[in-house]
Design a protein around this motif. Structure first.
Motif, PDB file in Angstrom:
ATOM      1  N   ASP A 116      -1.172  18.246   1.339  1.00 50.22           N
ATOM      2  CA  ASP A 116      -0.198  17.155   1.469  1.00 50.22           C
ATOM      3  C   ASP A 116      -0.696  15.873   0.818  1.00 50.22           C
ATOM      4  O   ASP A 116       0.099  15.028   0.400  1.00 50.22           O
ATOM      5  CB  ASP A 116       0.107  16.883   2.947  1.00 50.22           C
ATOM      6  N   SER A 117      -2.015  15.726   0.735  1.00 54.09           N
ATOM      7  CA  SER A 117      -2.587  14.497   0.189  1.00 54.09           C
ATOM      8  C   SER A 117      -2.206  14.272  -1.277  1.00 54.09           C
ATOM      9  O   SER A 117      -2.134  13.132  -1.735  1.00 54.09           O
ATOM     10  CB  SER A 117      -4.114  14.507   0.320  1.00 54.09           C
ATOM     11  N   ILE A 118      -1.937  15.348  -2.012  1.00 56.89           N
ATOM     12  CA  ILE A 118      -1.535  15.198  -3.420  1.00 56.89           C
ATOM     13  C   ILE A 118      -0.259  14.355  -3.499  1.00 56.89           C
ATOM     14  O   ILE A 118      -0.135  13.455  -4.328  1.00 56.89           O
ATOM     15  CB  ILE A 118      -1.335  16.578  -4.094  1.00 56.89           C
ATOM     16  N   HIS A 119       0.664  14.629  -2.602  1.00 52.89           N
ATOM     17  CA  HIS A 119       1.931  13.888  -2.552  1.00 52.89           C
ATOM     18  C   HIS A 119       1.741  12.507  -1.927  1.00 52.89           C
ATOM     19  O   HIS A 119       2.166  11.490  -2.497  1.00 52.89           O
ATOM     20  CB  HIS A 119       2.960  14.679  -1.740  1.00 52.89           C
ATOM     21  N   SER A 120       1.090  12.474  -0.771  1.00 52.55           N
ATOM     22  CA  SER A 120       1.002  11.212  -0.029  1.00 52.55           C
ATOM     23  C   SER A 120       0.162  10.164  -0.757  1.00 52.55           C
ATOM     24  O   SER A 120       0.465   8.967  -0.686  1.00 52.55           O
ATOM     25  CB  SER A 120       0.451  11.445   1.383  1.00 52.55           C
ATOM     26  N   ASN A 121      -0.859  10.577  -1.475  1.00 56.65           N
ATOM     27  CA  ASN A 121      -1.670   9.601  -2.215  1.00 56.65           C
ATOM     28  C   ASN A 121      -0.829   8.887  -3.267  1.00 56.65           C
ATOM     29  O   ASN A 121      -0.938   7.672  -3.454  1.00 56.65           O
ATOM     30  CB  ASN A 121      -2.867  10.278  -2.889  1.00 56.65           C
ATOM     31  N   LEU A 122       0.018   9.646  -3.978  1.00 55.50           N
ATOM     32  CA  LEU A 122       0.887   9.028  -4.980  1.00 55.50           C
ATOM     33  C   LEU A 122       1.904   8.104  -4.316  1.00 55.50           C
ATOM     34  O   LEU A 122       2.039   6.936  -4.701  1.00 55.50           O
ATOM     35  CB  LEU A 122       1.628  10.096  -5.790  1.00 55.50           C
ATOM     36  N   MET A 123       2.621   8.624  -3.336  1.00 60.33           N
ATOM     37  CA  MET A 123       3.714   7.861  -2.744  1.00 60.33           C
ATOM     38  C   MET A 123       3.211   6.610  -2.017  1.00 60.33           C
ATOM     39  O   MET A 123       3.824   5.540  -2.126  1.00 60.33           O
ATOM     40  CB  MET A 123       4.528   8.742  -1.789  1.00 60.33           C
ATOM     41  N   THR A 124       2.108   6.731  -1.305  1.00 59.48           N
ATOM     42  CA  THR A 124       1.549   5.557  -0.620  1.00 59.48           C
ATOM     43  C   THR A 124       1.151   4.502  -1.634  1.00 59.48           C
ATOM     44  O   THR A 124       1.456   3.313  -1.470  1.00 59.48           O
ATOM     45  CB  THR A 124       0.327   5.957   0.240  1.00 59.48           C
ATOM     46  N   GLY A 125       0.501   4.936  -2.713  1.00 63.00           N
ATOM     47  CA  GLY A 125       0.073   4.001  -3.752  1.00 63.00           C
ATOM     48  C   GLY A 125       1.246   3.324  -4.437  1.00 63.00           C
ATOM     49  O   GLY A 125       1.241   2.102  -4.633  1.00 63.00           O
ATOM     50  N   LEU A 126       2.263   4.106  -4.795  1.00 65.09           N
ATOM     51  CA  LEU A 126       3.437   3.531  -5.457  1.00 65.09           C
ATOM     52  C   LEU A 126       4.130   2.513  -4.552  1.00 65.09           C
ATOM     53  O   LEU A 126       4.529   1.427  -4.996  1.00 65.09           O
ATOM     54  CB  LEU A 126       4.435   4.628  -5.842  1.00 65.09           C
ATOM     55  N   ARG A 127       4.260   2.858  -3.262  1.00 67.12           N
ATOM     56  CA  ARG A 127       4.968   1.967  -2.332  1.00 67.12           C
ATOM     57  C   ARG A 127       4.180   0.702  -2.023  1.00 67.12           C
ATOM     58  O   ARG A 127       4.769  -0.324  -1.665  1.00 67.12           O
ATOM     59  CB  ARG A 127       5.324   2.742  -1.061  1.00 67.12           C
ATOM     60  N   GLN A 128       2.864   0.763  -2.175  1.00 58.61           N
ATOM     61  CA  GLN A 128       2.049  -0.441  -1.990  1.00 58.61           C
ATOM     62  C   GLN A 128       2.185  -1.396  -3.178  1.00 58.61           C
ATOM     63  O   GLN A 128       2.120  -2.613  -3.023  1.00 58.61           O
ATOM     64  CB  GLN A 128       0.570  -0.066  -1.810  1.00 58.61           C
TER      65      GLN A 128
END
Length: 198
Positions: free
Chosen positions: A83-95
Motif C-alpha cells: 500500500d505504501s507505493i500508493h500512499s507515499n505518492l498521494m500523501t506527497g502530492l497532497r502536501q
C-alpha cells in the motif's frame, strides 16, 4: 548520485513533463513533485515486472465462475503491491499541491479518462441529473486514483471498467434502463453517420 539522476527513462521523462506542466514557478516544489512521480512510476514498474501473471494460479473468478483471463491475473498480481507505493505518492502530492493540481497529475497517469468517460455518459444519458453526474464523477475519480498503480493503459482501462459497471448499476437502481439508453444512443449515432454520407 540519486536514482533519479542516474536514470534516463520513460518514467523520468513523464515525471519531468508532468511536473513542468503544473507551472508551479517554484523549483524546489517542482523537483519534489518530479521525485514523487518518478519514485512511484519506478515502484509500479518494478512490482509489475517482478510479479508476472504466472504468479497467480489460473483459476476461476469466484464472482462469475468464468476462468480468470490474463488481464484478471495481471490485475490480481499488481494489486498485491504494498500500500505504501500508493500512499507515499498521494500523501506527497497532497502536501505539495492543491486538489485541482493533484487531479491534474492523476489525469496524466490515466490519460484524462475521467472527463472522457463522463462525456460519454452525458451523451448516452442526455438528461443526466446533477446528482447522477456527481455520483458518476465520484466513481470515476475513485477509478482514476486506483488506476495510477497499474503499469499498462489496458490495465488502467480494466480498472475504469469496474467503476463503469458501478455507475451503470447505480443508474439502473435509480430508475434508468442503461441497456436501453445505450441501445438508443448507438442507433442515434448510426443514423447520424448515415445522414452524413447522403
Amino acid at each position: 548520485m540519486s536514482l533519479y539522476a542516474q536514470e534516463n527513462t520513460t518514467e523520468q521523462k513523464k515525471s519531468q513533463e508532468w511536473a513542468a506542466e503544473l507551472k508551479l514557478a517554484n523549483t524546489a516544489k517542482e523537483d519534489k513533485i518530479k521525485s514523487l512521480i518518478f519514485t512511484h512510476l519506478i515502484a509500479v514498474k518494478e512490482w509489475h515486472n517482478s510479479h508476472p501473471i504466472s504468479t497467480v494460479p489460473a483459476g476461476i473468478n469466484p464472482y462469475t465462475g468464468n476462468r480468470l483471463t490474463d488481464m484478471d491475473r495481471s490485475i490480481i498480481a499488481d494489486s498485491a503491491r504494498p500500500d505504501s507505493i500508493h500512499s507515499n505518492l498521494m500523501t506527497g502530492l497532497r502536501q505539495e499541491l492543491d486538489k485541482q493540481q493533484v487531479a491534474f497529475i492523476l489525469d496524466k497517469y490515466t490519460i484524462g479518462k475521467v472527463d472522457f468517460t463522463l462525456k460519454g455518459y452525458k451523451a448516452i444519458v442526455p438528461d443526466l441529473t446533477a446528482v447522477e453526474e456527481q455520483t458518476i464523477r465520484k466513481n470515476l475519480e475513485e477509478a482514476r486514483e486506483r488506476a495510477i498503480d497499474y503499469k499498462s493503459i489496458k490495465q488502467v482501462s480494466a480498472i475504469f471498467e469496474i467503476y463503469k459497471n458501478k455507475c451503470e448499476a447505480y443508474l439502473n437502481a435509480n430508475g434508468r434502463n442503461w441497456r436501453q439508453l445505450f441501445k438508443e444512443y448507438v442507433t442515434k449515432v448510426k443514423a447520424e453517420k448515415e445522414n452524413q454520407k447522403k
